[in-house]
Structure formats: structure tokens, C-alpha cells
Design a protein around this motif. Structure first.
Motif, short mmCIF file in Angstrom:
data_model
loop_
_atom_site.label_atom_id
_atom_site.label_comp_id
_atom_site.label_asym_id
_atom_site.label_seq_id
_atom_site.Cartn_x
_atom_site.Cartn_y
_atom_site.Cartn_z
N ALA A 156 31.46 -1.68 4.88
CA ALA A 156 31.56 -2.67 4.03
C ALA A 156 31.15 -4.28 5.64
O ALA A 156 31.46 -4.43 6.31
N GLY A 157 30.17 -4.54 4.27
CA GLY A 157 30.05 -6.75 4.70
C GLY A 157 28.64 -6.10 5.40
O GLY A 157 27.89 -7.17 6.05
N TYR A 158 27.98 -4.92 5.50
CA TYR A 158 26.51 -4.98 5.81
C TYR A 158 25.76 -4.06 5.00
O TYR A 158 25.92 -3.60 4.40
N ARG A 159 24.61 -4.33 5.78
CA ARG A 159 23.64 -4.11 4.73
C ARG A 159 22.46 -3.80 5.39
O ARG A 159 22.00 -3.78 6.58
N VAL A 160 21.51 -2.80 4.40
CA VAL A 160 20.26 -2.19 5.86
C VAL A 160 18.77 -2.99 5.11
O VAL A 160 19.03 -2.70 3.47
N VAL A 161 18.06 -3.72 5.55
CA VAL A 161 17.34 -4.76 5.35
C VAL A 161 15.57 -3.90 5.59
O VAL A 161 15.51 -3.41 6.53
N HIS A 162 14.59 -3.81 4.47
CA HIS A 162 13.75 -3.10 4.16
C HIS A 162 12.54 -4.73 4.83
O HIS A 162 12.66 -5.70 3.52
N LEU A 163 11.61 -4.01 5.88
CA LEU A 163 10.69 -6.30 6.09
C LEU A 163 9.29 -5.47 5.34
O LEU A 163 8.79 -3.61 6.07
N SER A 164 8.01 -5.72 4.38
CA SER A 164 7.84 -4.98 3.71
C SER A 164 6.44 -5.28 4.56
O SER A 164 5.86 -6.96 5.01
N LEU A 165 5.75 -4.32 4.95
CA LEU A 165 4.44 -5.10 5.67
C LEU A 165 3.50 -4.41 5.05
O LEU A 165 2.30 -3.89 5.08
N LYS A 166 3.70 -4.66 3.38
CA LYS A 166 2.52 -4.85 2.93
C LYS A 166 2.25 -5.92 2.14
O LYS A 166 3.14 -6.55 0.97
N PRO A 167 1.36 -6.83 2.38
CA PRO A 167 1.07 -8.04 1.81
C PRO A 167 0.35 -8.14 0.68
O PRO A 167 -0.54 -7.22 0.15
N LEU A 168 0.54 -9.39 0.50
CA LEU A 168 -1.18 -9.20 -0.99
C LEU A 168 -2.23 -8.87 -0.64
O LEU A 168 -2.51 -8.15 -1.42
N LEU A 169 -2.66 -9.35 0.60
CA LEU A 169 -3.92 -8.61 0.79
C LEU A 169 -4.20 -8.57 2.30
O LEU A 169 -3.53 -10.01 3.06
N GLY A 170 -3.91 -7.52 2.95
CA GLY A 170 -3.89 -6.89 3.91
C GLY A 170 -3.72 -5.82 4.05
O GLY A 170 -3.23 -5.37 3.22
N ALA A 171 -3.92 -4.92 5.30
CA ALA A 171 -3.79 -3.36 5.62
C ALA A 171 -2.17 -2.99 5.10
O ALA A 171 -1.48 -3.60 6.04
N PRO A 172 -2.15 -2.35 5.02
CA PRO A 172 -0.73 -1.39 4.57
C PRO A 172 -0.53 -1.34 6.08
O PRO A 172 -1.30 -0.37 6.88
N GLY A 173 0.50 -1.69 6.29
CA GLY A 173 1.26 -1.03 7.89
C GLY A 173 1.02 -2.02 9.12
O GLY A 173 1.23 -1.83 10.30
#
Length: 551
Positions: free
Chosen positions: A332-349
Motif C-alpha cells: 500500500a502506498g506504492y505504484r508500478v510505473v511503466h515508461l513508454s518507449l513508444k513515442p509518436l514518431l520513433g522506433a518502438p523500443g
């Protein structure tokens, strides 16, 4: 996370020295090309369409801020300023000079990293759930078992020249976030009737040109016999796997040819010579490795914080990001955070060296200095206090790592395709850009809900198109790029292979075809139903009719 001991460090340092000498001899003309080929592959070095490519191992996707800074230094010094995270939770550098690779490996060794067994016909990097250790539904943290497998399999003399590459995944419980069912061996932590923890073992899964879902070979394996049972499976594969045809050399072909019952009989017979012997794990050894993965010292007062709600009420953009890119933590009080490496224009990853440094700083500031790479080609900070989420989001925005598209259509898994890969038949990155531009509206993406779009540039399926809710496979037709579409795939505990929608569509029709599929879904879905749930209810025909027989 695991920290090298003296033996680990010596092994990696000696491998660097060996490869430095092998490279010197090759460049001097003293080592033939055919001999050097096997040696460079053993050290993770491919030669791609544009340049050499070095694949660096990130065991089970867990690494430190210090190691991320080393990646940034490598990208700045020996590459073109970026790296690429893969579906096996490794990182690749696409532009190193062949003669400088030993220097890169030496730099990696300083931070307890290497490129050993990231290529070749050997046991590759073991993968697992990116939420390992923080998911409330797991039976047990699978990472200690992944580390044990890493130590057992690294430079294993019996399995250095298997018929083909070999991949193992470990799931921490019944919710399969490791895609264990599409691996050569999948391990799922389970409890038996007595409440004891062990493994359900699956074998013969895999994608590529002949995809299969793995089959259960053993319902319960006591953890002490993990090595002996894995070794029994590998021995049968090594003895009976085909070596005359690389397209039929994977263990999935052997299991399909023999049938799971006969394959099980052979493994069990071989296991009789191994179980209870020197491969049996002691509790002392298991506890020694588990000690490296103890929970962090979480703040007891974290659950009492009330600032998060104020931030959610104040900023709509933050609220959207919070809902889409963070998820529940078991504390409780913590979250898992996902950082997107999928920009609008750019190679995924892809990730730049500047972004690598930012992520390292954020991991140190907000998540105990630890980072996870995911099979979706994103990054995760698993242990962020909710009071820090707003500040973290602001810094991610500045670094262009806060796109609120996790688990949406534009959170695509995409291989590099023809632009980089020698094996590819079609381009992928340009199609990904067109999809991003056609579906830029976040409100629309969020309304569509959870959709996994996977796109591969050839039948080798590096982007796992077979198990995407929507899969796209690039094919060559008389020198032109066309794209075959599949629907209904899944890599979860209910793993399924997608079905082909129909004839391939040309490159300029891919976004429009996707639009038709998605509008059909919106018309058909029942309340609360995801894309793949609607597909499973109505089948492929309504989608096929909408695409090929429009009114």
C-alpha cells in the motif's frame, strides 16, 4: 538484484580477454571468417544490413541505474547515441565498429554485464514477469529461479551447440505475464495440494515460421530438481532434435513429431539418471540466491499520503497518465510505473543516451535504483511511492517518456524490419509511424481499451505477431511490401495463435484496414468487453466481412 561474486566476475573478464584476442587475430587475417563467425555470435555480435549489432544480456530484465548509465556511455562513445530494447528484455546497439566491440564488452564487464549467449544455438536469456516481486497475485518471486537457471546454463559445455537456439521463461504464478506458453520451456510457479511451491513445466512452445503453444509435460516438479529436469529435457532435444534443416530444428518440431506423451516418456527415462544426484539443488543454495531478491525497505507511512489525490484532481493530463501507465503494487502506498518507449514518431523500443541517463537518475531518486525491461519493449520502475508520482511524471514528460499509451494500440511491439535486419522481407518502422499518425488521439485509444498490436518484418516473428490481439506480418510480393493480418492471438495463461484474416493488404492500406477492424469492434462489443474478448465471442467472420466485403 543479484550481485556478481568473484567467480562470476572472473568468468566475464576472461571472456572479454578471449574475444579481444579472437578479434585481433581475425582482423590480422589469422582467423578465417567461418571460424570467427561462431566466436562473434557466442559474444552477441551479429552483422546486420547496415552495420554490426551487439546484443547485451539483461538477465530476466532486471538491471540497475549504474548499469543504465553504462549503456548511455556505450551509446555515446561507440554507437549513434541510442540503444534498442528487445522482446527478450535485452538491449541492442546497432552501430558499433567490429574492432571496437571488445572495448564495449570490457566496459560492460565493469558493471557486471556481458553479451554471452545472446546469440547462437545455445540457451538464451531467461525471461520473466516484469512485475516479479511486486505483483500481489504471484505465488513467489520468479527471479531467483531465473538467476539459478542463468548460472546453470551459462557456458554449459553440453548445450553450447544445440540444434537451434533455446529459450526459457518463468512465470511467478497463474497470471502468465512472461509468455511462458510460447517458449521452448515454460515454467510456472504453482502450489500442490500440500501447499508446497514447485513448477508446472511446459515444453515445445515457440513462434517463427511454425508456431506452437507449449504443452504440459509435468504438472508439478519439486524445486530442488529444477536443474535435473531441465537437463533431461535438453538432453533429449540435443540427441533427437534435427540438425539437417534449421527450419525444423527447434524443440517444438521434435515435440510435435513425437507427440507430448512419447516426449514425456523419453524425458522421464533420462531423468531417472539425473534426479537426486549432483544436480539437485540444496535449500542452502536456493536461500543463498533468494537473499539477493529480498523486498526493499518500504516506507511504512507511504499509505497515509494524501497528496496523490490532490494532484489527480488538479491535472487532467497527470490523471490520464496515472490511469494508463501505472498499476497496483502489493504494498500500500506504492505504484508500478511503466515508461513508454513508444513515442509518436520513433522506433518502438529505442531509447536515446540522454533518456538513459534520465531513467537512471529517476530510478535512483524514486525506485531504489532498479529498472525492469519488458517483453513489450518498455521500461518499468516497480517501486514508486504514490507521493512521488507527480514529480516523476513531470520529469518523464520532459524526457518524452510519459506518453500515456501503455497497453493501447500504439504500444506496439515492432521488429526493426528491412531497414536494419538481413532476414526481413518488408519494412516495419514506416508502417508503425503511419499507424501512430492515424491513431494519435489518446481519447480514442483509451476508448478502444487493451489492444496488443505486434508487427514482424518476416516469418521469423521477432515481434511475436502470432500472439498479438492484432498481428501484422510483412511479406514481399514482387519487390513490394504487403502485410498479412491475424486476429485473436494471446500470450497469456490462455495463450492462442492468431488466425489469418485474409489476403495481405498493400502498405498504403494498413492504417485504413486497422481502422475498419477497430470500428467493427466498437460496433460489436458489449459493455466492458476488450478487443480480444469481443473477437472470441463473435469470431473472425464479422471482421473479415468488414474488410473484404464492405457494404
Amino acid at each position: 538484484m543479484y550481485t556478481y561474486n568473484q567467480v562470476d566476475q572472473q568468468l566475464v573478464d576472461e571472456r572479454v580477454a578471449q574475444y579481444r584476442d579472437q578479434t585481433r587475430r581475425y582482423l590480422a587475417g589469422d582467423l578465417p571468417e567461418e571460424e570467427f563467425l561462431a566466436l562473434r555470435l557466442m559474444n552477441g555480435l551479429y552483422v546486420q544490413r547496415q552495420a554490426p549489432m551487439l546484443r547485451v544480456a539483461i538477465p530476466y530484465g532486471t538491471f540497475s541505474a549504474t548499469q543504465m548509465r553504462a549503456f548511455a556511455h556505450i551509446a555515446r562513445t561507440w554507437d549513434k547515441g541510442y540503444g534498442h530494447f528487445t522482446t527478450r528484455t535485452n538491449i541492442q546497439f546497432n552501430w558499433p565498429k567490429l574492432e571496437e566491440v571488445p572495448d564495449i564488452l570490457a566496459e560492460l564487464a565493469k558493471v557486471q554485464m556481458h553479451a554471452i549467449q545472446t546469440s547462437g544455438n545455445c540457451i538464451r536469456n531467461t525471461t520473466t514477469d516484469p512485475l516479479a516481486g511486486v505483483a500481489a497475485d504471484e505465488v513467489e518471486d520468479p527471479r531467483p529461479w531465473c538467476e539459478l537457471i542463468r548460472q546453470w546454463s551459462t557456458l554449459h559445455p553440453e548445450f553450447a551447440y544445440l540444434p537451434r537456439k533455446f529459450k526459457i521463461a518463468v512465470s511467478g504464478g497463474p497470471k502468465d505475464r512472461a509468455s511462458a506458453r510460447v517458449h521452448d520451456i515454460g515454467l510456472e510457479l504453482v502450489r500442490n495440494a500440500a501447499g508446497e511451491t514447485g513448477f508446472k513445466v511446459l515444453v515445445g512452445g515457440g513462434l517463427g515460421r511454425t508456431p506452437f503453444i507449449g504443452k504440459v509435460i509435468r504438472d508439478y516438479l519439486e524445486p530442488e530438481e529444477l536443474f535435473s529436469y531441465l537437463e533431461a529435457i535438453l538432453r533429449i532435444y540435443n540427441l533427437k532434435g534435427r540438425r539437417d534443416n534449421k527450419y525444423k530444428a527447434r524443440i517444438k518440431i521434435l515435440v510435435a513429431a513425437l507427440g507430448i506423451d512419447e516426449f514425456r516418456r523419453l524425458v522421464e527415462k533420462e531423468w531417472q539418471h539425473l534426479k537426486g544426484g549432483e544436480l539437485r539443488l540444496t535449500q542452502e543454495r536456493i536461500d543463498e540466491i533468494k537473499a539477493h531478491f529480498q523486498p526493499f525497505e518500504y516506507a511504512a507511512e507511504a499509505a497515509e499520503d494524501r497528496s496523490l489525490q490532490q494532484a489527480l484532481d488538479t491535472s487532467e493530463d497527470f490523471r490520464v497518465w496515472y490511469q494508463q501507465n501505472t498499476q497496483e503494487h502489493k504494498v500500500a502506498g506504492y505504484r508500478v510505473v511503466h515508461l513508454s518507449l513508444k513515442p509518436l514518431l520513433g522506433a518502438p523500443g529505442d531509447i536515446t543516451e540522454q533518456q538513459m541517463d534520465v531513467v537512471a537518475d529517476l530510478a535512483d531518486a524514486f525506485s531504489f535504483g532498479e529498472i525492469r525491461a519488458t517483453q513489450d519493449q518498455n521500461l518499468v520502475l516497480t517501486d514508486v511511492q504514490q507521493k512521488d508520482l507527480y514529480a516523476l511524471w513531470q520529469r518523464l514528460q520532459d524526457a518524452q517518456l510519459a506518453r500515456a499509451n501503455i497497453n493501447t494500440l500504439t504500444d506496439m511491439i515492432v521488429c526493426p524490419g528491412f531497414d536494419f535486419c538481413n532476414l526481413a522481407n518488408a519494412r516495419t518502422l514506416n508502417i508503425a509511424d503511419e499507424i501512430n499518425q492515424a491513431f494519435e488521439d489518446l481519447d480514442y485509444l483509451h476508448d478502444l481499451g487493451d489492444i496488443q498490436l505486434n508487427m514482424s518484418g518476416c516469418i521469423n516473428a521477432c515481434a511475436h505477431h502470432h500472439i498479438g490481439h492484432i498481428g501484422i506480418l510483412g511479406v514481399d510480393k514482387k519487390g513490394e511490401d504487403w502485410y498479412q493480418i491475424t486476429l485473436g492471438g494471446s500470450a497469456t495463461e490462455n495463450a492462442k495463435l492468431g488466425k489469418v484474416l485474409g489476403r495481405a493488404v498493400p502498405a498504403d492500406q494498413v492504417p485504413a484496414t486497422l481502422r475498419t477492424l477497430l470500428e467493427t469492434y466498437l460496433e460489436l462489443r458489449e459493455e466492458g468487453e476488450s478487443f480480444v474478448q469481443a473477437y472470441e465471442r463473435v469470431g473472425i467472420e464479422p471482421f473479415k466481412k468488414a474488410v473484404y466485403q464492405p457494404a
